[in-house]
Write an enzyme that holds these catalytic residues in place. Structure first.
Site, short mmCIF file in Angstrom:
data_model
loop_
_atom_site.label_atom_id
_atom_site.label_comp_id
_atom_site.label_asym_id
_atom_site.label_seq_id
_atom_site.Cartn_x
_atom_site.Cartn_y
_atom_site.Cartn_z
N ASP A 16 -7.06 0.26 -7.97
CA ASP A 16 -6.69 -0.92 -7.17
C ASP A 16 -7.75 -2.27 -7.42
O ASP A 16 -8.30 -2.50 -6.46
CB ASP A 16 -6.51 -0.74 -5.82
CG ASP A 16 -5.80 -1.79 -5.09
OD1 ASP A 16 -5.15 -2.76 -5.49
OD2 ASP A 16 -5.71 -1.70 -3.56
N ASP A 57 -11.10 -2.64 1.10
CA ASP A 57 -10.36 -3.03 2.51
C ASP A 57 -10.14 -1.72 3.21
O ASP A 57 -9.88 -1.66 4.31
CB ASP A 57 -9.49 -4.09 2.32
CG ASP A 57 -8.31 -3.44 1.42
OD1 ASP A 57 -8.17 -2.24 1.00
OD2 ASP A 57 -7.70 -4.44 0.85
N HIS A 80 0.85 -1.18 -0.11
CA HIS A 80 0.12 0.06 0.22
C HIS A 80 0.86 1.07 0.04
O HIS A 80 0.46 2.23 -0.56
CB HIS A 80 -1.06 -0.17 1.38
CG HIS A 80 -2.07 -1.07 0.93
ND1 HIS A 80 -2.02 -2.29 1.54
CD2 HIS A 80 -3.15 -1.00 -0.07
CE1 HIS A 80 -3.08 -3.06 1.09
NE2 HIS A 80 -3.82 -2.19 0.08
#
Ligand SMILES: Cc1cc2nc3c(=O)[nH]c(=O)nc-3n(C[C@H](O)[C@H](O)[C@H](O)COP(=O)(O)OP(=O)(O)OC[C@H]3O[C@@H](n4cnc5c(N)ncnc54)[C@H](O)[C@@H]3O)c2cc1C
Lengths: 538, 516
Positions: B378, B306, B282
């Protein structure tokens, strides 16, 4: 929460089933849906000729277009695009679009008939001009026009259920003896030859619009044979190949290879040379609502000229060389008379022959009946093998499979969608098939469609929410052997003002490009006749 | 005593002591309970492992009932020694039924077609269970009048069924778990066999049967003891570590696993992150973008439900608003409302600076208006045509429209080492959408060598400003990410378009080769 509902549903289902068995019969819950179709009552009224005599003053007008399918709309669109406004388009149905009409429910829009347009050939200049004005062609590259990617059919385009597994394309890739594969290759080579072939008149042997094809007898002689016989004579006998070719004939012409002219059968494979950048020449344009996207855009351009729910029931040529038309208004229940400098009959040929017997003979044309069902499902179909495609066909079914309405609009392979199921009734003669089609109940059709869908996709069990059935009695003209030289068709094609014809029937091939071509050609001929200046786009 | 034995051909049970009748009636109750438990176990297990509980349950129950019919029919071929046959049937059921749950769990990850194993087992148990009641009725036929016999046997049978169906969901599954439930009821079957063998020991030779019963009992007890460990193995075999949460949403199957401190999220069986090294992923996803934008006022995250990318973004005080588009509302809800998971993303999903849209990003970008200073794309890898649409030129054109003139975006682009053609297809496609593109990569142990692609309307600033407290990126390691050794070097690739889905095809080929 989820589990709770499903448990309740099962219980409810269980007791319903128990109740049904107590009643001692197969009490099946009826499936939601509607039985609908081209308005044959209005159509038959034309046959029976029971219209009131026109009243009120005779209206003078430059151009009347009778019929608002793709051809009629293209005629109107072309007139408007040339800055010409003094025309009226009458359409028998409540909505324009003809075979390209669509439906819509809470889930999606969906086609009722025509659902795609292949990327047009270089020859289809007028069509390309229109696609550009609709923003479907977005630019030009050295290798051809650039099509809007959202409107080109997204990958995966086609899949075939073959021996229990879905695979890409429409011809079995695996499990075929090499002899059969070899025949497929030889067939492709043969079609390739016809695709490149040029007649003595310098025209391509086969092209779309088909009227631009060569008239060299080397090729037109093929029209004397039926496609099945031609295939036999060329040794194309492999069962898998023949099954594929049968699918193609039924898909485009609604008819069996035995009933299709060999010229038309070859035309299907040899006439397409789509011209586009990025190697998109062999792609198709499609939308959730099918070709109604194009029909509606044309209709929007000429909105104020449209008169739906009006049947043109009589046309005659006056001594002064005007076209005199009687039109019945289904809403008002009255008829009136118009006098036009040019009348363009954009209706099927067999109807035109009834409306204007003095200028149009019926000829030997026949029409294939079709049934189209829109199946609304709560979740998309799956299956072993490649994932859901836009067009999904099963080798084990006599129907033509289904297309997915939401294929173009979402990325998510999930959620409810509408599946449009196609079936030409080609096994019987058109007359017998039409009778069958009209006498079957909605429930019977739903059973047939449901069984066929579940045979292809057992995973849809419990997911089918409704089945709407649409019947086309005279869906498309059948290019039977000899159609190329049918005198009635040729006469209609060489008509002069005041009466012109514009319909895909003039080509004998029921295709968007053909309808569009004849519409534009008729419009330009009318403009010439009226002395309205314009630059030809054809 | 020997003379007292009448030479008639009645069943030994007739001469058995009265207590035997009691044992036999109790065994009706026990076998009925066990029989239903095995059926429930198989059905629950099948729907747990295969999904679609309605189908699994009804096919398992159907198969089981049918097999019981076969067993009942077969019982006619037992012409003598019903008692002996019954005892052996009990021992066999104990072994098969007792091990059924554990066996299926252990088999699931290793067999090719799990359904074959499942239905074979269901059939076998069903046939044996189907033999039980007819044999018992015959054994008891001289003890009771027929009227009484049928009434007794069926009463105990149905009562047993009730006991099983109440115990199973209320006590057994929550308290024992499926594996242990199997072992416990296997032991009940074997206990019936042993009780009968003890009662009969004077009249017949029972040694072999007793040994068999004891062996089975021992294996069941061993299984019971080792159940915990086996539970772990079976999940180790499937997910590599114990599953702590599993749920199928309409969009995907989400599985969370945990071993020690290592929490992992799998979507449809594909690893999304491991808490051991997700910070590497990340940080590499987010900071090369934010570090190159002078004023990252508004940030768009596509995918990333998430909230981990959002966590990184929200660390930047310059960011005023984050818009996150993720298809699955379950996903964002889970990571917002579960304290353990919200701790991972530092409550990013409930931040006042956060706006969440649960919708199909393909649709959303076409309809969205506005301008974003940074965009972070993403998505899951392009394993399907539906996901492949999110990597197309058309999609990137829409994103480019939403990207501010000075803005920068990044795209998670699969592994440049395993799938170099797929990886560079993303850059080629971004360029064909009119953007400048630059690839970079980072090593994330649980993924391997992983790739990203930066894109912007203008050429990129070389220098990047990184915050101090990152765990992975420093200015020099950030610079190094843009170097590609020859085995990952740029190569010519097609443009991924809606109508060719070149990426889905190359991805399947390259990862297929890699995974064999
Ligand atoms: C099920 C089905 C699927 C198809 N799929 C495709 C496809 O995917 N791609 C493709 O290219 N083609 C397809 N076609 C072929 C389609 O027919 C043509 O593409 C095209 O839409 C034909 O247009 P048209 O204007 O020639 O004829 P029509 O659509 O027949 O239009 C004639 C119009 O005239 C009206 N009319 C008739 N009589 C009168 C009257 N007396 N007064 C006023 N109005 C009258 C009719 O109501 C109708 O609206 C399909 C056809 C069917 C039936």
């Amino acid at each position: 929460m989820k589990a709770e509902t499903s448990r309740r549903t099962i219980l409810a289902g269980g007791s319903a089933a128990a109740g049904a068995s107590l009643l001692g019969g197969c009490v099946q819950p009826t499936m939601a849906g509607m039985l609908d179709g081209a308005d044959w009552r209005r159509g038959h009224r034309l046959r029976d000729g029971s219209f009131p005599a026109p009243d009120g003053p005779v209206q003078d007008i430059d151009v009347v277009i009778a019929g608002g399918g793709v051809a009629g709309l293209a005629t109107g669109w072309r007139l408007a695009d040339a800055g010409f406004a003094n025309f009226t388009l009458f359409e028998l149905e409540d909505r324009t679009g003809g075979n390209a009409r669509s439906g819509r429910n809470a889930v999606s829009a969906y086609p009722l008939g025509a659902h795609y347009l292949p990327v047009p050939n270089r020859d289809a200049a007028a069509l390309r001009y229109m696609l550009r004005s609709f923003g479907m062609i977005v630019g030009d590259a050295p290798d051809g026009p650039v099509y809007d990617p959202y409107q080109l059919c997204a990958d995966l385009e086609e899949r075939l259920l073959w021996r229990g597994e879905w695979q890409e394309g429409l011809f079995p890739q695996s499990g075929l003896p090499s002899g059969q594969q070899a025949q497929r290759q030889r067939f492709d080579q043969s079609m390739d030859y016809f695709r490149r072939a040029v007649g003595l008149d310098g025209r391509p042997a086969f092209t779309i619009p088909s009227v631009l094809s060569s008239v060299d007898p080397r090729f037109t002689a093929l029209d004397r044979l039926n496609f099945a016989d031609w295939l036999d004579s060329e040794g194309f006998t492999a069962p898998a190949l023949r099954a594929y070719l049968r699918y193609c004939c039924r898909d485009d012409y609604g008819a069996e290879p035995e009933d299709v002219s060999a010229w038309a059968g070859i035309h299907y494979f040899a006439a397409r040379r789509g011209w586009a950048a990025n190697g998109d020449g062999d792609r198709e344009l499609t939308w959730p609502e099918g070709n109604d996207r194009l029909a509606s855009l044309m209709a929007a351009r000429i909105h104020s000229n449209l008169r739906p729910a009006h049947t043109v029931f009589r046309l005659a040529v006056t001594a002064e060389g005007r076209a005199e038309l009687d039109v019945f208004d289904h809403t008002a229940g009255r008829s009136r008379r118009l006098r036009a400098k040019v009348a363009i009959l954009a209706m099927p040929h067999f109807v035109a022959a009834r409306v204007a017997p003095s200028v149009c003979s019926p000829g030997g044309l026949s029409y294939a009946p079709w049934v189209v069902a829109n199946v609304t499902v709560s979740r998309p179909p799956e299956g072993k093998g490649v994932p859901l495609a836009w067009d999904n066909v099963s080798t084990a079914s006599d129907a033509l499979g289904y297309v997915v309405a939401t294929h173009q609009t979402t990325s998510a392979a999930l959620g409810p969608t509408v599946l449009t199921w196609y079936m030409p009734l080609s096994r019987e003669t058109p007359q017998v098939a039409r009778k069958i089609m009209l006498t079957r109940s909605l429930e019977r059709w739903q059973e047939i469609v449901r069984a066929d869908m579940l045979a292809m996709n057992p995973d849809l069990d419990g997911a089918i929410e409704r089945i709407d059935v649409w019947r086309w009695g005279h869906a498309m003209i059948r290019p039977t052997p000899g159609f190329l030289t049918d005198p009635a068709r040729l006469a209609a094609r060489s008509a002069h003002p005041p009466v012109l014809f514009a319909h895909s029937d003039l080509s004998g091939l029921s295709l968007f490009e053909e309808a569009h071509h004849h519409g534009v050609a008729a419009a330009e001929m009318a403009l010439t006749h009226l002395g309205h200046a314009f630059e030809s786009i054809a | 005593m020997a003379e007292a034995e009448p030479a008639i051909t009645v069943d030994s049970a007739e001469r058995a002591p009265a207590s035997l009748a009691v044992i036999l009636l109790v065994s009706v109750l026990v076998v009925a309970t066990c029989g239903l438990i095995y059926e429930l176990l198989a059905g629950t297990l099948a729907s747990y492992l295969l999904g679609d509980s309605v189908t699994q349950f009804s096919t398992v129950i159907g198969t089981y009932l049918f097999a019981m019919g076969v067993g009942s029919w077969l019982s006619r071929h037992v012409r003598r020694d019903e008692m002996g046959v019954f005892v052996r049937v009990e021992i066999l059921i104990a072994a098969l039924g007792g091990w059924s749950a554990a066996g299926l769990f252990l088999l699931f990850p290793v067999v090719g077609d799990f359904r074959i194993a499942l239905y074979a087992l269901v059939l076998a148990i069903g046939v044996l269970v189907g033999l039980e009641i007819p044999l018992l009725i015959r054994i008891l036929r001289h003890r009771f009048a027929f009227r009484e016999l049928v009434s007794n046997v069926l009463t105990y049978d149905y009562v047993g069924a009730l006991i099983a169906s109440l115990l199973f969901p209320l006590v057994l599954v929550p308290w024992l778990g499926m594996m242990r439930t199997g072992f416990v009821f296997g032991l009940a079957n074997v206990a019936v066999a042993l009780a009968l063998l003890v009662a009969l020991r004077r009249q017949r030779r029972v040694a072999v049967d007793v040994i068999a019963a004891l062996v089975v009992a021992a294996s069941l007890i061993a299984g019971l003891v080792a159940a915990d460990r086996m539970q772990r193995w079976s999940e180790v075999a499937f997910y590599g570590e114990p599953v702590i949460y599993a749920r199928s949403t309409p969009y995907q199957r989400m599985v969370l696993t945990r071993r020690g401190e290592d929490l992992r999220l799998y979507l449809n069986g594909n690893l999304q992150f491991s808490t051991r090294d997700e910070y590497r992923y990340h940080e590499a996803l987010v900071w090369p973008v934010l570090g190159r934008v002078a004023r990252p006022d508004t940030v768009l995250i596509l995918g990333g439900g998430d909230g981990l990318a959002a966590r990184e973004v929200l660390r930047d005080p310059r960011v005023r608003q984050v818009t996150l588009v993720d298809l699955d509302p379950e996903m964002t809800r889970l990571f917002r409302d579960t304290p353990q998971l919200a701790a991972l993303n530092a409550d990013s999903l409930s931040s006042p600076r956060m706006r969440i849209h649960n919708t199909d990003a393909f649709r959303w970008v076409r309809e969205a208006r506005g301008s974003y200073d940074a965009v972070i794309v993403d998505f899951p890898d392009p394993t399907e045509f539906s996901l492949g649409k999110l990597y197309t030129e058309s999609f990137y054109r829409e994103v480019a429209r939403l990207l501010a003139p000075e803005g920068v975006m990044t795209v998670q682009s699969t592994s440049p080492l395993v799938a170099p053609e797929s990886y560079w297809t993303v850059a080629t496609t971004l360029e064909s959408a009119g953007l400048h593109a630059r690839g970079y990569h980072a090593y994330v142990p649980s993924f391997g060598e992983w790739g990203f692609t930066l894109a912007a309307h203008r050429p990129f600033a070389k220098a990047t400003r990184l915050p101090q407290n990152l765990r992975f990126l420093t200015p020099s390691s950030e610079r190094a990410m843009f170097d590609f050794p020859p085995d990952m070097a740029r190569r010519p690739t097609p443009v991924n378009r809606l109508d060719n889905q070149a990426l889905v095809r190359s991805f399947a080929r390259e990862w297929g080769n890699y995974e064999g």
